[in-house]
Design a protein around this motif. Sequence first.
Motif, PDB file in Angstrom:
ATOM      1  N   GLU A 166       0.906  -1.296  -0.063  1.00  0.00           N
ATOM      2  CA  GLU A 166      -0.093   0.059  -0.117  1.00  0.00           C
ATOM      3  C   GLU A 166       0.968   1.348  -0.083  1.00  0.00           C
ATOM      4  O   GLU A 166       0.667   2.044  -0.601  1.00  0.00           O
ATOM      5  CB  GLU A 166      -0.828   0.022   1.057  1.00  0.00           C
ATOM      6  N   MET A 167       2.105   1.175   0.745  1.00  0.00           N
ATOM      7  CA  MET A 167       2.870   2.251   0.788  1.00  0.00           C
ATOM      8  C   MET A 167       3.379   2.536  -0.666  1.00  0.00           C
ATOM      9  O   MET A 167       3.651   3.928  -1.004  1.00  0.00           O
ATOM     10  CB  MET A 167       3.941   2.056   1.514  1.00  0.00           C
ATOM     11  N   LEU A 168       3.727   1.495  -1.331  1.00  0.00           N
ATOM     12  CA  LEU A 168       4.501   1.874  -2.764  1.00  0.00           C
ATOM     13  C   LEU A 168       3.299   2.393  -3.632  1.00  0.00           C
ATOM     14  O   LEU A 168       3.486   3.285  -4.527  1.00  0.00           O
ATOM     15  CB  LEU A 168       4.994   0.553  -3.198  1.00  0.00           C
ATOM     16  N   GLU A 169       2.079   1.894  -3.350  1.00  0.00           N
ATOM     17  CA  GLU A 169       1.031   2.334  -4.358  1.00  0.00           C
ATOM     18  C   GLU A 169       0.778   4.066  -3.998  1.00  0.00           C
ATOM     19  O   GLU A 169       0.487   4.742  -4.839  1.00  0.00           O
ATOM     20  CB  GLU A 169      -0.321   1.946  -4.006  1.00  0.00           C
ATOM     21  N   VAL A 170       0.787   4.295  -2.654  1.00  0.00           N
ATOM     22  CA  VAL A 170       0.735   5.667  -2.297  1.00  0.00           C
ATOM     23  C   VAL A 170       1.762   6.379  -3.105  1.00  0.00           C
ATOM     24  O   VAL A 170       1.381   7.634  -3.520  1.00  0.00           O
ATOM     25  CB  VAL A 170       0.666   5.630  -0.763  1.00  0.00           C
ATOM     26  N   LEU A 171       2.931   6.137  -2.941  1.00  0.00           N
ATOM     27  CA  LEU A 171       3.943   6.876  -3.555  1.00  0.00           C
ATOM     28  C   LEU A 171       4.013   6.969  -5.022  1.00  0.00           C
ATOM     29  O   LEU A 171       4.295   8.246  -5.660  1.00  0.00           O
ATOM     30  CB  LEU A 171       5.262   6.232  -3.153  1.00  0.00           C
ATOM     31  N   LEU A 177       0.569  13.394  -8.683  1.00  0.00           N
ATOM     32  CA  LEU A 177      -0.384  14.542  -8.237  1.00  0.00           C
ATOM     33  C   LEU A 177       0.691  15.887  -7.554  1.00  0.00           C
ATOM     34  O   LEU A 177       0.193  16.809  -7.983  1.00  0.00           O
ATOM     35  CB  LEU A 177      -1.354  13.946  -7.206  1.00  0.00           C
ATOM     36  N   GLU A 178       1.671  15.558  -6.973  1.00  0.00           N
ATOM     37  CA  GLU A 178       2.253  16.416  -6.001  1.00  0.00           C
ATOM     38  C   GLU A 178       3.144  17.547  -6.914  1.00  0.00           C
ATOM     39  O   GLU A 178       3.131  18.573  -6.567  1.00  0.00           O
ATOM     40  CB  GLU A 178       3.195  15.909  -4.996  1.00  0.00           C
ATOM     41  N   PRO A 179       3.729  17.031  -7.908  1.00  0.00           N
ATOM     42  CA  PRO A 179       4.339  17.872  -9.001  1.00  0.00           C
ATOM     43  C   PRO A 179       3.387  19.011  -9.598  1.00  0.00           C
ATOM     44  O   PRO A 179       3.884  20.145  -9.729  1.00  0.00           O
ATOM     45  CB  PRO A 179       5.221  16.932  -9.922  1.00  0.00           C
ATOM     46  N   ALA A 282       9.671  20.097 -11.430  1.00  0.00           N
ATOM     47  CA  ALA A 282      10.683  19.017 -11.528  1.00  0.00           C
ATOM     48  C   ALA A 282      11.216  18.981 -10.299  1.00  0.00           C
ATOM     49  O   ALA A 282      11.703  17.888  -9.907  1.00  0.00           O
ATOM     50  CB  ALA A 282      11.724  19.872 -12.405  1.00  0.00           C
ATOM     51  N   ALA A 283      11.375  19.895  -9.392  1.00  0.00           N
ATOM     52  CA  ALA A 283      11.910  19.889  -7.904  1.00  0.00           C
ATOM     53  C   ALA A 283      11.002  18.832  -7.141  1.00  0.00           C
ATOM     54  O   ALA A 283      11.451  18.015  -6.450  1.00  0.00           O
ATOM     55  CB  ALA A 283      11.875  21.195  -7.304  1.00  0.00           C
ATOM     56  N   MET A 284       9.746  18.961  -7.242  1.00  0.00           N
ATOM     57  CA  MET A 284       8.624  18.135  -6.249  1.00  0.00           C
ATOM     58  C   MET A 284       8.796  16.672  -6.811  1.00  0.00           C
ATOM     59  O   MET A 284       8.904  15.677  -6.261  1.00  0.00           O
ATOM     60  CB  MET A 284       7.386  18.655  -6.495  1.00  0.00           C
ATOM     61  N   THR A 285       8.998  16.500  -8.033  1.00  0.00           N
ATOM     62  CA  THR A 285       9.099  15.037  -9.066  1.00  0.00           C
ATOM     63  C   THR A 285      10.154  14.562  -8.322  1.00  0.00           C
ATOM     64  O   THR A 285      10.531  13.229  -7.824  1.00  0.00           O
ATOM     65  CB  THR A 285       9.195  15.144 -10.319  1.00  0.00           C
TER      66      THR A 285
END
Length: 302
Positions: A166-171, A177-179, A282-285
């Motif tokens: 589940e952790m890997l799916e979340v990441l 989304l976060e970038p 790019a920084a967030m990715t």
Amino acid sequence: MRAVAFLRAERHEDRVLLVEIGGDVGEGDTVDAHAAAFIFPPARLRPGREGAAGCGIPLARRDCPLPPPSRRTTATPQREDKPIPRPAPAEVSPKGVAEHVYARLLKMLESRLLPPDTAVAERRLAGDLGVSRTPLREALRRLEGEGWLARRSDGTLAVRRLDVEEMLEVLQVRRLLEPEAAAAAAGTVPASEIEALRKRVQRLLAGGDPLDPERAALDHALHRAIGAACGNNTLAATIADLRRRTVLFATRRVPERLEPVCAEHLAILDALALGDAAAARAAMTTHVQNSRVALLRRLAGG
């Protein structure tokens, strides 16, 4: 004997209003002047003489007619000052207390002061937080509904644990989304907030402690600022939920990642301050991807 010296006597039906200037005195004695108002039935009046104040009005006698009604205004007793009522202190509503308890517990969960698999002891938590168990239970129910807490098979409440899959799916979803949120927030985060976050990063670096709770608190503060400034409430709420689930993964932060993480945070802050959407994306990715690689290495024992 009892004598009552008075300034005037006025008829009021079957009673006489006396304005007293004397107290307990005998016939022929002088009295000290003081003011008070009394009402006596005529039958209770006793003989006496003029008062020492020299008012010239004789004392009323039992066998003499009452003085005629006076045209002067009856003396009004002095009004006693009453204390001004003060409003009762405002009481914090039970809902407000529960909200405060919720915020404190959430901070403890995010900073891992309550790590995954920790059983929730209501009595001890209530004592630590200085609250009753009623608002505590309301806050715990809210955290359970949000997925921070879960019931064990024996019915006890505990901090939820996230498994590796589940952790890997979340990441993976966070990397998508976060970038985009960072790109949308570029140029909209207040400069004062960016500067405050930058100073926190620098203090964390200067401290050099990879296990400092400020490390997690700073990470959450940065991502919350981006979510608040991205202009998309649904996107911000989704990312917040994903990050919340990340905290529930029972793995300590990688010590050697302190300096790289701080460098990644500074790069994100620089792009936000410049309003450079491409650089922020790019920084967030890079930040999310490096977190995933570090996690896999730790799970592999590397």
